[in-house]
Design a protein around this motif. Structure first.
Motif, short mmCIF file in Angstrom:
data_model
loop_
_atom_site.label_atom_id
_atom_site.label_comp_id
_atom_site.label_asym_id
_atom_site.label_seq_id
_atom_site.Cartn_x
_atom_site.Cartn_y
_atom_site.Cartn_z
N ASN A 218 0.81 -1.32 -0.19
CA ASN A 218 0.21 0.01 0.04
C ASN A 218 0.70 1.13 -0.34
O ASN A 218 0.44 2.32 -0.56
N TYR A 219 1.95 1.22 0.86
CA TYR A 219 2.76 2.18 0.85
C TYR A 219 3.36 2.82 -0.72
O TYR A 219 3.26 4.00 -0.93
N TYR A 220 3.94 1.83 -1.34
CA TYR A 220 4.41 2.10 -2.63
C TYR A 220 3.30 2.44 -3.60
O TYR A 220 3.53 3.13 -4.68
N THR A 221 1.97 1.74 -3.53
CA THR A 221 1.03 2.19 -4.39
C THR A 221 0.60 3.76 -4.28
O THR A 221 0.60 4.39 -5.31
N VAL A 222 0.57 4.01 -3.06
CA VAL A 222 0.43 5.55 -2.71
C VAL A 222 1.75 6.52 -3.35
O VAL A 222 1.28 7.46 -3.96
N ARG A 223 2.90 5.98 -2.92
CA ARG A 223 3.88 6.61 -3.59
C ARG A 223 3.94 6.82 -4.93
O ARG A 223 4.16 7.84 -5.56
N PHE A 224 3.68 5.80 -5.83
CA PHE A 224 3.69 5.81 -7.27
C PHE A 224 2.72 6.61 -7.89
O PHE A 224 2.78 7.16 -8.96
N PHE A 225 1.39 6.77 -7.14
CA PHE A 225 0.32 7.30 -7.78
C PHE A 225 -0.11 8.46 -7.36
O PHE A 225 -1.43 9.16 -7.54
N THR A 226 0.70 9.14 -6.30
CA THR A 226 0.32 10.36 -5.79
C THR A 226 1.54 11.40 -6.27
O THR A 226 1.24 12.75 -5.82
N GLY A 227 2.64 11.01 -6.17
CA GLY A 227 3.79 11.93 -6.45
C GLY A 227 4.10 12.52 -5.26
O GLY A 227 4.98 13.53 -5.11
N MET A 228 3.79 12.05 -3.95
CA MET A 228 3.96 12.35 -2.54
C MET A 228 5.76 12.48 -2.35
O MET A 228 6.37 11.14 -2.83
N ARG A 229 6.25 13.41 -1.86
CA ARG A 229 7.71 13.25 -1.41
C ARG A 229 7.86 12.41 -0.26
O ARG A 229 6.77 12.11 0.23
N THR A 230 9.06 11.86 -0.02
CA THR A 230 9.33 10.92 1.19
C THR A 230 8.56 11.45 2.39
O THR A 230 8.14 10.73 3.18
N GLY A 231 9.19 12.52 2.65
CA GLY A 231 8.79 13.27 4.14
C GLY A 231 7.25 13.43 4.23
O GLY A 231 6.72 13.39 5.17
N GLU A 232 6.53 13.70 2.92
CA GLU A 232 5.01 14.12 2.93
C GLU A 232 4.55 12.79 3.09
O GLU A 232 3.29 12.45 3.97
N ILE A 233 4.80 11.51 2.61
CA ILE A 233 4.01 10.36 2.96
C ILE A 233 4.46 9.77 4.25
O ILE A 233 3.72 8.98 4.87
N ASP A 234 5.52 9.91 4.71
CA ASP A 234 6.13 9.25 6.06
C ASP A 234 5.49 10.08 6.94
O ASP A 234 5.30 9.58 8.01
N GLY A 235 5.06 11.35 6.81
CA GLY A 235 4.43 12.22 8.04
C GLY A 235 2.71 12.40 7.74
O GLY A 235 2.33 12.95 8.32
N LEU A 236 2.34 11.75 6.72
CA LEU A 236 1.09 11.52 6.59
C LEU A 236 0.04 10.81 7.84
O LEU A 236 0.50 9.78 8.22
N GLN A 237 -0.65 11.50 8.52
CA GLN A 237 -1.80 10.88 9.35
C GLN A 237 -3.08 10.72 8.89
O GLN A 237 -3.55 11.73 8.03
N TRP A 238 -3.70 10.06 9.51
CA TRP A 238 -5.05 9.63 9.22
C TRP A 238 -5.97 10.93 8.99
O TRP A 238 -7.11 11.03 8.55
N ASP A 239 -5.79 11.84 10.06
CA ASP A 239 -6.67 13.17 10.03
C ASP A 239 -6.67 13.99 8.63
O ASP A 239 -7.57 14.77 8.32
N HIS A 240 -5.56 13.39 7.86
CA HIS A 240 -5.37 14.34 6.63
C HIS A 240 -5.67 13.59 5.32
O HIS A 240 -5.22 13.71 4.34
N VAL A 241 -6.50 12.37 5.73
CA VAL A 241 -7.16 11.56 4.48
C VAL A 241 -8.55 11.62 4.43
O VAL A 241 -9.42 11.33 5.52
N ASP A 242 -9.09 12.26 3.58
CA ASP A 242 -10.52 12.60 3.31
C ASP A 242 -11.18 11.37 2.41
O ASP A 242 -11.06 11.51 1.14
#
Length: 398
Positions: A218-242
């Motif tokens: 799931n981690y790499y699926t989100v990385r490949f299909f959102t273009g998020m930077r490493t720090g952005e995806i590693d710092g992603l919290q559930w409060d910021h998923v709508d």
């Protein structure tokens, strides 16, 4: 005001002007003709303009004159006198760092602190900040080119420029405060060779996602299909998923184990979820939905990107026989896949956190030959159509 005059005994022209509170007369070898007078008058205008601006250097116009040596020596004495009223570089740099810390992200402040500790203070620390010369700076930069890293490689031009940037800023600030000319003036950054991006193809992406260990799929699926930077995806919290609006809110970044504001204002953005990303996050919620971070360790803490890279990413690429590439290439991959799919460049720029589409076309366009029909095919079709119509009467319009 100066003038051009003639010496009666020789018939030669000379300069007559005032500088530094003294009358200066400089002989020339030119005869008194209208053309020569005009030529010297133009030079005199330049001299007086530079005197007014405070940039006049006597030796540049009259290198063999005794006056040149006199004024150069006076200027050096004046600068030395002013310089001795300035603090040591290390002292001023510490004050400057304390003042700038409030403006910077913690990670950037830490980088500057490291640059001062490892490079600048050992070389300039005991010099008075006003006594540092242009030669000192250039010698220091030349010495950096001889430094080798742990891997035995020399420092890159980009790395050297990053080391020199705080030095430039410190000297510029000191020059403003203590009223002397910054010795860094006129020194340009080293030219940095353009680096090429190395995105993965869609077949490679599919291969990676299907093969990676299950707890990172799931981690790499989100990385490949959102273009998020490493720090952005590693710092992603559930409060910021709508999930309702199918959006990821990029509001922070994990830097050196701490959550900080995004890289810049443009990075503060909203990413639209594609179906694979939606499915991956729904699946991830079953595993870490009761934790704070979306992707985390067993204890709920954020991932350590170095560990993930060394223990998951690089071993996976080796296993698949793929060329070794940094995880950041997942971001470049997202951009090229969106472009290849024909998505609106402005929309892609917003997803990536870019304020304009300039970087998109400059960095990624070569991976999408038909992007905005810039591969020459449209022009070729036009020529073929026009020439066919002229050579084949049956194709001409009535």
């Amino acid at each position: 005001m100066g003038k051009i005059a003639e010496r009666p005994e020789t018939g030669k022209l000379f300069f007559d002007f005032r500088f530094g509170g003294k009358r200066c007369r400089e002989q020339t070898a030119l005869d008194n003709t209208p053309a020569n007078r005009k030529k010297l008058e133009n030079i005199l205008k330049r001299i007086e303009a530079e005197i007014t601006l405070g940039t006049f250097e006597y030796h540049k116009f009259f290198p063999n004159s005794p006056r040149a040596k006199e004024f150069t020596k006076q200027a050096e004495l004046m600068r030395t006198r002013e310089a001795h009223d300035t603090p040591l570089f290390s002292t001023f740099a510490a004050d400057w760092l304390g003042e700038m810390n409030i403006q910077w992200r913690r990670s950037h402040a830490s980088t500057v602190e490291g640059t001062l500790k490892n490079y600048l203070n050992p070389h300039f620390g005991e010099k008075e900040v006003g006594c540092i010369t242009k030669k000192d700076i250039l010698d220091f930069r030349a010495s950096l080119a001889k430094v080798t890293t742990r891997s035995g490689k020399h420092l890159s031009a980009s790395r050297i420029n990053r080391i020199m940037t705080p030095l430039r800023m410190i000297l510029s600030e000191a020059a403003n405060r203590f009223e002397f000319s910054s010795p860094y003036h006129g020194i340009k950054s080293l030219r940095v060779p353009r680096t090429d991006v190395e995105p993965f193809g869609i077949d490679e992406v599919k291969q990676i996602i299907e093969t990676v260990r299950a707890d990172f799929r799931n981690y790499y699926t989100v990385r490949f299909f959102t273009g998020m930077r490493t720090g952005e995806i590693d710092g992603l919290q559930w409060d910021h998923v709508d999930f309702k609006r199918r959006q990821i809110l990029v509001r922070q970044s994990l830097v050196q184990g701490r959550l900080e504001y995004t890289k810049n204002d443009g990075s503060f953005r909203t990413i639209e979820m594609s179906q694979p990303v939606m499915d991956a996050l729904n699946d991830q919620k079953k595993a870490t939905g009761n934790m704070e971070f979306v992707f985390c360790t067993r204890t709920g803490g954020p991932l350590n990107h170095n560990n993930v890279t060394k223990r998951v990413w690089y071993p996976l690429l080796r296993h698949l026989g793929l060329r070794k590439r940094r995880p950041y290439q997942t971001r470049h991959t997202a951009a090229t896949l969106w472009l290849a799919a024909g998505e609106n460049p402005e929309w892609i720029a917003r997803q990536m956190g870019h304020t304009t589409t300039e970087m998109l076309f400059r960095v990624y366009s070569r991976y999408v030959p038909n992007l905005t029909r810039r591969d020459g095919s449209a022009f070729e079709r036009l020529l073929l159509t026009e020439f066919d119509a002229k050579t084949d009467p049956s194709k001409e319009s009535d």
